[in-house]
Enzyme design. Structure first.
Site, short mmCIF file in Angstrom:
data_model
loop_
_atom_site.label_atom_id
_atom_site.label_comp_id
_atom_site.label_asym_id
_atom_site.label_seq_id
_atom_site.Cartn_x
_atom_site.Cartn_y
_atom_site.Cartn_z
N GLU A 17 0.84 -1.20 0.00
CA GLU A 17 0.00 0.00 0.00
C GLU A 17 0.87 1.25 0.00
OE1 GLU A 17 -3.73 -0.04 1.96
OE2 GLU A 17 -3.19 1.74 3.13
N ALA A 51 -8.47 11.77 3.23
CA ALA A 51 -9.76 12.10 3.85
C ALA A 51 -10.23 13.46 3.33
CB ALA A 51 -9.60 12.14 5.36
N LYS A 164 -22.67 -5.00 3.63
CA LYS A 164 -21.70 -4.46 2.66
C LYS A 164 -21.39 -5.50 1.57
CE LYS A 164 -17.41 -3.13 4.38
NZ LYS A 164 -16.70 -2.06 5.09
N LYS A 271 7.45 3.34 1.95
CA LYS A 271 8.82 3.06 2.41
C LYS A 271 9.40 1.90 1.60
CE LYS A 271 8.25 4.59 7.19
NZ LYS A 271 7.06 4.27 7.98
#
Ligand code: FAD
Length: 286
Positions: A17, A51, A164, A271
Site C-alpha cells: 500500500e 480524507a 456491505k 517506504k
C-alpha cells in the site's frame, strides 16, 4: 486485471500500500517512492484516498503511473463521507479513463473538525451500490478483525459487514492486527455469518514505536506483550526498530501463509526499503 483473480490465484499474493502526496510540491518525491516499490513487482499495489477527497486526483495519477509504467495492477481507494453522488461519479469517470478497474470502497472517518458531511452517504454499502450502478469495477471493502471503533458490539460489526458484502463487495481487506489469532477468530465468525468473499490480511511493519502506540490507543487495536517488549526495547533506535518491525511483520506473514491465508497486503507506507526487505525475507516462500 480484476483483483479477485489475483487474490484467489494458485500462488499466494503479496501486495503493498502507498499513499498519494498531499501537495503538488511533494508529488515527484512520492511518485518516485511508489515507483521503487512497484519495481519489486508485487502482485498489486493499493493507493489510498486522502480524507475529504482534496487529493483525489493524486490517487488516480499515482495509481495510473504504477500500472502503466511498471505493469503492476493497482486498486484505488475511494471514500464517500465527504462527497456528493456527483463527485463520486466524476471520480469514477477519472478512474475509468485512467484504466483503473479495482476500487476499495470506503466510508472514510467521520469528520471531527466540523467540516461538511455528505448528505448522500452514511456508509460504504451505499457507495458500493453506486459503483455497481456506474459499472465496470471490481469492488472491495474494509473489515476490522478487532471490530470497527464505531460499532457497539462485534455482532453489529459482522451484521453490517454482511450488508456491505451483499451490496456487491467482492473481497475484503483487513485493518492491521498484530496477533494472528485475532484474524483466525474473526474469519471463523464471518464465515459462520455467511460472509464468504476472499479476505486479504493487512499487515503493518512497525517502524515507529511511539506512533503505533498512539494509533492503537485511538483505534482500539490490541498490542500483544511480545510486541510491546520489542517496541519498548528498540523504540528509541530508529534503525533497530525498523529491523525489529520488519522481522515481526515477516513472522506474521509466514504464520498466515502456513495457516492457509493466501493473500497478504503490507501497509508499506511509501517506504521502499521496508517493502524490499519484506519481499526478500519471503523469497522462496511467496
Ligand atoms: P463502513 O463499512 O461504512 O462501516 C463504518 C461503521 O458503520 C462500522 O462500525 C459499521 O459496522 C457501521 N455500519 C455500516 N453500515 C451500517 C448501517 N447500515 N447501519 C448502521 N451502522 C452501519 N480512510 C481513508 O480516509 N482513506 C483510505 O484510503 C482508507 N483506506 C483504508 C483501507 C483499509 C483496508 C481500512 C481497514 C481502512 C481504511 N480507511 C481509509 C479508514 C476507513 O475509512 C475508516 O475506518 C472508516 O471509519 C470506516 O470505513 P468503512 O468503509 O469500513 O465504513
Amino acid at each position: 486485471m480484476k483483483l479477485t483473480d489475483i487474490i484467489t490465484g494458485a500462488k499466494p499474493s503479496l501486495s503493498f500500500e502507498v499513499f498519494p502526496p498531499k501537495t503538488w510540491e511533494t508529488y515527484d518525491q512520492i511518485r518516485d517512492a511508489t515507483e521503487e516499490i512497484a519495481s519489486l513487482h508485487p502482485s498489486y499495489m493499493s493507493v489510498t484516498y486522502g480524507a475529504g477527497g482534496g487529493t483525489s486526483d493524486y490517487t488516480v495519477s499515482i495509481a495510473e503511473n504504477i500500472q502503466k509504467k511498471h505493469g503492476v495492477p493497482t486498486i484505488a481507494h475511494l471514500t464517500c463521507i465527504s462527497s456528493s453522488r456527483e463527485q463520486v461519479k466524476k471520480q469514477l469517470s477519472k478512474l475509468k479513463d485512467a484504466g483503473i478497474t479495482n476500487i476499495l470502497a470506503l466510508r472514510g472517518d467521520l469528520p471531527k473538525d466540523g467540516s461538511a458531511r455528505s448528505t448522500d452517504y452514511s456508509y460504504s454499502s451505499q457507495l458500493i451500490k453506486d459503483i455497481i450502478d456506474f459499472g465496470g469495477f471490481c469492488i472491495g471493502g474494509a473489515c476490522y478483525p478487532e471490530g470497527h471503533p464505531d460499532s457497539k458490539t462485534w455482532m453489529d460489526d459482522v451484521k453490517y459487514l454482511k450488508v456491505k458484502v451483499d451490496a456487491g463487495c467482492e473481497f475484503l481487506t483487513t485493518q492491521m492486527f498484530f496477533d494472528n489469532n485475532i484474524l483466525y477468530n474473526f474469519l471463523y465468525r464471518i464465515r459462520e455469518a455467511g460472509i464468504n468473499v476472499p479476505v486479504v490480511a493487512g499487515i503493518m511493519p512497525v517502524t515507529n514505536a511511539v506512533q503505533i502506540k498512539r494509533i492503537c490507543a485511538i483505534s482500539g487495536n490490541a498490542l500483544p506483550q511480545r510486541f510491546i517488549r520489542i517496541a519498548d526495547k528498540f523504540g528509541n533506535d530508529p534503525r533497530a526498530m525498523m529491523q525489529a518491525g520488519i522481522a515481526y511483520a515477516t513472522a506474521q506473514v509466514i504464520d498466515l501463509l502456513a495457516n492457509g491465508i493466501n493473500a497478504v497486503h503490507i501497509y508499506s507506507m511509501n517506504k521502499p526499503e521496508v517493502a524490499r526487505q519484506i519481499k526478500e525475507n519471503l523469497t522462496g516462500i511467496i
